[in-house]
Scaffold this motif. Structure first.
Motif, PDB file in Angstrom:
ATOM      1  N   SER A  47      37.954  40.754  35.152  1.00  0.00           N
ATOM      2  CA  SER A  47      38.805  40.821  33.846  1.00  0.00           C
ATOM      3  C   SER A  47      38.586  42.011  33.055  1.00  0.00           C
ATOM      4  N   LEU A  48      39.715  42.759  32.634  1.00  0.00           N
ATOM      5  CA  LEU A  48      39.715  43.593  31.621  1.00  0.00           C
ATOM      6  C   LEU A  48      39.410  43.049  30.407  1.00  0.00           C
ATOM      7  N   CYS A  49      38.487  43.518  29.627  1.00  0.00           N
ATOM      8  CA  CYS A  49      38.138  42.830  28.231  1.00  0.00           C
ATOM      9  C   CYS A  49      38.316  44.095  27.046  1.00  0.00           C
ATOM     10  N   GLY A  50      38.854  45.159  27.376  1.00  0.00           N
ATOM     11  CA  GLY A  50      38.910  46.021  26.483  1.00  0.00           C
ATOM     12  C   GLY A  50      40.140  46.140  25.490  1.00  0.00           C
ATOM     13  N   ASP A  51      40.742  47.245  25.107  1.00  0.00           N
ATOM     14  CA  ASP A  51      41.985  47.103  24.334  1.00  0.00           C
ATOM     15  C   ASP A  51      43.207  47.721  25.223  1.00  0.00           C
ATOM     16  N   PRO A  52      44.079  46.670  25.332  1.00  0.00           N
ATOM     17  CA  PRO A  52      45.280  47.001  26.234  1.00  0.00           C
ATOM     18  C   PRO A  52      46.094  48.224  25.516  1.00  0.00           C
ATOM     19  N   LEU A  53      45.992  48.629  24.326  1.00  0.00           N
ATOM     20  CA  LEU A  53      46.520  49.776  23.943  1.00  0.00           C
ATOM     21  C   LEU A  53      45.790  51.132  24.255  1.00  0.00           C
ATOM     22  N   ASP A  54      44.662  50.962  24.765  1.00  0.00           N
ATOM     23  CA  ASP A  54      43.832  52.193  25.049  1.00  0.00           C
ATOM     24  C   ASP A  54      44.216  52.571  26.562  1.00  0.00           C
ATOM     25  N   ARG A  55      45.006  53.601  26.539  1.00  0.00           N
ATOM     26  CA  ARG A  55      45.346  54.082  28.096  1.00  0.00           C
ATOM     27  C   ARG A  55      44.507  54.834  28.650  1.00  0.00           C
ATOM     28  N   GLY A  56      43.245  55.293  28.092  1.00  0.00           N
ATOM     29  CA  GLY A  56      42.397  56.341  28.441  1.00  0.00           C
ATOM     30  C   GLY A  56      41.142  55.717  29.112  1.00  0.00           C
ATOM     31  N   ARG A  57      40.888  54.202  28.830  1.00  0.00           N
ATOM     32  CA  ARG A  57      39.633  53.670  29.627  1.00  0.00           C
ATOM     33  C   ARG A  57      40.010  52.182  29.762  1.00  0.00           C
ATOM     34  N   TYR A  58      39.255  51.720  30.865  1.00  0.00           N
ATOM     35  CA  TYR A  58      39.291  50.265  30.989  1.00  0.00           C
ATOM     36  C   TYR A  58      37.686  49.924  30.747  1.00  0.00           C
ATOM     37  N   ARG A  59      37.595  48.511  30.428  1.00  0.00           N
ATOM     38  CA  ARG A  59      36.278  47.996  30.279  1.00  0.00           C
ATOM     39  C   ARG A  59      36.019  46.813  30.910  1.00  0.00           C
ATOM     40  N   ILE A  60      35.033  46.381  31.631  1.00  0.00           N
ATOM     41  CA  ILE A  60      34.797  45.339  32.403  1.00  0.00           C
ATOM     42  C   ILE A  60      33.561  44.807  31.821  1.00  0.00           C
ATOM     43  N   ALA A  61      33.211  43.645  32.025  1.00  0.00           N
ATOM     44  CA  ALA A  61      31.704  43.156  31.828  1.00  0.00           C
ATOM     45  C   ALA A  61      31.257  42.368  32.932  1.00  0.00           C
ATOM     46  N   VAL A  62      29.950  42.453  33.573  1.00  0.00           N
ATOM     47  CA  VAL A  62      29.490  41.746  34.728  1.00  0.00           C
ATOM     48  C   VAL A  62      28.140  41.238  34.289  1.00  0.00           C
ATOM     49  N   ARG A  63      28.104  40.002  34.700  1.00  0.00           N
ATOM     50  CA  ARG A  63      26.866  39.069  34.390  1.00  0.00           C
ATOM     51  C   ARG A  63      26.030  39.262  35.636  1.00  0.00           C
ATOM     52  N   LEU A  64      24.839  39.378  35.427  1.00  0.00           N
ATOM     53  CA  LEU A  64      23.838  39.393  36.560  1.00  0.00           C
ATOM     54  C   LEU A  64      23.500  37.986  37.129  1.00  0.00           C
ATOM     55  N   ILE A  65      24.024  37.881  38.378  1.00  0.00           N
ATOM     56  CA  ILE A  65      23.938  36.441  39.285  1.00  0.00           C
ATOM     57  C   ILE A  65      22.873  36.819  40.204  1.00  0.00           C
ATOM     58  N   PRO A  66      21.564  36.489  39.794  1.00  0.00           N
ATOM     59  CA  PRO A  66      20.354  36.774  40.803  1.00  0.00           C
ATOM     60  C   PRO A  66      20.620  36.145  42.222  1.00  0.00           C
ATOM     61  N   GLU A  67      21.212  34.760  42.220  1.00  0.00           N
ATOM     62  CA  GLU A  67      21.478  34.056  43.543  1.00  0.00           C
ATOM     63  C   GLU A  67      22.934  34.560  44.024  1.00  0.00           C
ATOM     64  N   GLY A  68      23.667  35.465  43.733  1.00  0.00           N
ATOM     65  CA  GLY A  68      25.023  35.603  43.918  1.00  0.00           C
ATOM     66  C   GLY A  68      24.485  36.527  45.370  1.00  0.00           C
ATOM     67  N   GLU A  69      25.955  37.044  45.807  1.00  0.00           N
ATOM     68  CA  GLU A  69      26.111  37.764  47.062  1.00  0.00           C
ATOM     69  C   GLU A  69      25.628  39.307  46.815  1.00  0.00           C
ATOM     70  N   GLY A  70      25.227  39.767  45.856  1.00  0.00           N
ATOM     71  CA  GLY A  70      24.897  41.162  45.566  1.00  0.00           C
ATOM     72  C   GLY A  70      25.628  41.976  44.863  1.00  0.00           C
ATOM     73  N   GLY A  71      27.067  41.731  44.399  1.00  0.00           N
ATOM     74  CA  GLY A  71      27.826  42.450  43.697  1.00  0.00           C
ATOM     75  C   GLY A  71      27.377  42.845  42.276  1.00  0.00           C
ATOM     76  N   SER A  72      27.084  41.568  41.687  1.00  0.00           N
ATOM     77  CA  SER A  72      26.567  42.078  40.160  1.00  0.00           C
ATOM     78  C   SER A  72      25.219  42.879  40.145  1.00  0.00           C
ATOM     79  N   ARG A  73      24.331  42.404  41.103  1.00  0.00           N
ATOM     80  CA  ARG A  73      23.164  43.043  41.156  1.00  0.00           C
ATOM     81  C   ARG A  73      23.447  44.664  41.366  1.00  0.00           C
ATOM     82  N   GLU A  74      24.374  44.720  42.393  1.00  0.00           N
ATOM     83  CA  GLU A  74      24.554  46.249  42.577  1.00  0.00           C
ATOM     84  C   GLU A  74      25.185  46.924  41.310  1.00  0.00           C
ATOM     85  N   VAL A  75      26.124  46.381  40.472  1.00  0.00           N
ATOM     86  CA  VAL A  75      26.489  46.831  39.349  1.00  0.00           C
ATOM     87  C   VAL A  75      25.275  47.199  38.380  1.00  0.00           C
ATOM     88  N   HIS A  76      24.479  46.294  38.255  1.00  0.00           N
ATOM     89  CA  HIS A  76      23.584  46.487  37.306  1.00  0.00           C
ATOM     90  C   HIS A  76      22.588  47.440  37.492  1.00  0.00           C
TER      91      HIS A  76
END
Length: 328
Positions: A79-108
């Motif tokens: 999900s995008l969690c920044g400011d919709p009026l800011d056309r210069g950047r997007y912000r996302i947030a990723v919680r580390l899920i140790p028992e997940g499929e590896g996506g969050s660990r790769e980001v972290h």
């Protein structure tokens, strides 16, 4: 946050609050660069992206998400969690899920400032509708799609934000007026009691763990009839009443068996790992394929009656019989 979307809406949905911008089924393909990495909570990494060519990014509405293609080839939705009026950047947030499929660990562990990341989107299936008032209920990382909604709603909105502890709850510093309810201080939230306090005509938005969503959906018939309930989950739902069947992929000449408890998409990806998909919940249309033979048990919420004659969504639909032949 792996944001595979499941959206439930009941009641009256009025036109969207945010500026008009059509929802795209396939989204934009964009090359971005990691501009900033910062801790939003003890195990939540906020990632700020900008366009690799320096151009403005596409507009988005509160509730929107993007598909992120990680260096390993993994595809995740955030999900995008920044400011919709800011056309210069997007912000996302990723919680580390140790028992997940590896996506969050790769980001972290694998993303660094300056890395190039391909994304697709934004798309929105959790749209902020226009309403006289809003009640937002977020659990943990479920704050991410709701955060821009709270800011857009202004004085019309009220947020109840729950989580395991304050240390685990991202973006608390951006929510000075929220009703903060950490489990280790006040106990688990009583979702039914919270929703019961929604004003007549309110749009109620709930995003969080499965137990919170299930509790919210049990309350939907108790809402004022002029209001509406909107929920979003971040994991694909389990297959219900499934039975095994065979798929023949006509263009590639491959065949694959679909287990009773798995989706056609999961089975197809064993032989065609690059097949397109996104939501994995039957609403975005990215995994739509042609059906050359066989009857389909359609479980999507997207295809028209005419399309269902020779199309299906791999992520949720199944064979109504023993086999299907697909245009893959």
């Amino acid at each position: 946050m792996d944001a595979y979307k499941r959206v439930f809406v009941s009641g009256i949905a009025a036109p969207v609050l945010s500026p008009p911008n059509p929802v795209r089924r396939s989204g934009f393909e964009l090359a971005t660069v990691v501009e900033k990495l910062e801790w939003a909570a003890a195990d939540v990494l906020a990632v700020t992206l900008r366009a690799a060519d320096g151009r403005e990014l596409p507009r988005w509405r509160p509730g929107a998400h993007v598909d992120v293609f990680l260096p390993s080839g993994r595809q995740r939705q955030y999900s995008l969690c920044g400011d919709p009026l800011d056309r210069g950047r997007y912000r996302i947030a990723v919680r580390l899920i140790p028992e997940g499929e590896g996506g969050s660990r790769e980001v972290h562990e694998g993303l660094w400032v300056g890395d190039r990341v391909r994304i697709r989107g934004p798309r929105n299936a959790f749209t902020l509708v226009d309403a006289p008032s809003y009640l937002f209920v977020a659990g943990g990382i479920g704050i991410t799609p709701i955060l821009p909604m709270v800011k857009a709603a202004g004085d019309r909105g009220r947020l109840v934000y729950a989580g395991r502890s304050r240390e685990s709850m991202p973006f608390l510093d951006e929510l000075p007026d929220a009703d903060i309810r950490p489990d280790d201080e006040v106990g688990p939230p009583d979702v039914a009691a919270i929703i019961a306090r929604a004003e007549p005509g309110a749009a109620v938005y709930v995003c969080g763990p499965p137990a919170m969503l299930a509790a919210a959906q049990r309350c939907r018939f108790e809402l004022d009839p002029t209001g509406s309930l909107h929920t979003e989950r971040f994991s694909a739902p389990p297959v219900v009443d499934g039975r095994a069947f065979d798929l023949t992929l006509a263009r590639t000449g491959r065949s694959v068996r679909v287990g009773a408890d798995e989706t056609a998409l999961t089975a197809v990806r064993r032989v065609l790992p690059d097949v397109n998909y996104s939501c994995r919940q039957g609403f975005c249309g990215t995994c739509k394929v042609g059906v050359r033979a066989g009857a389909v048990d359609h479980r999507d919420r997207l295809l028209t009656h005419a399309e269902r004659a020779d199309r299906m969504l791999l992520c949720v639909s199944r064979a109504a019989g023993d086999a299907l032949v697909l245009d893959l």
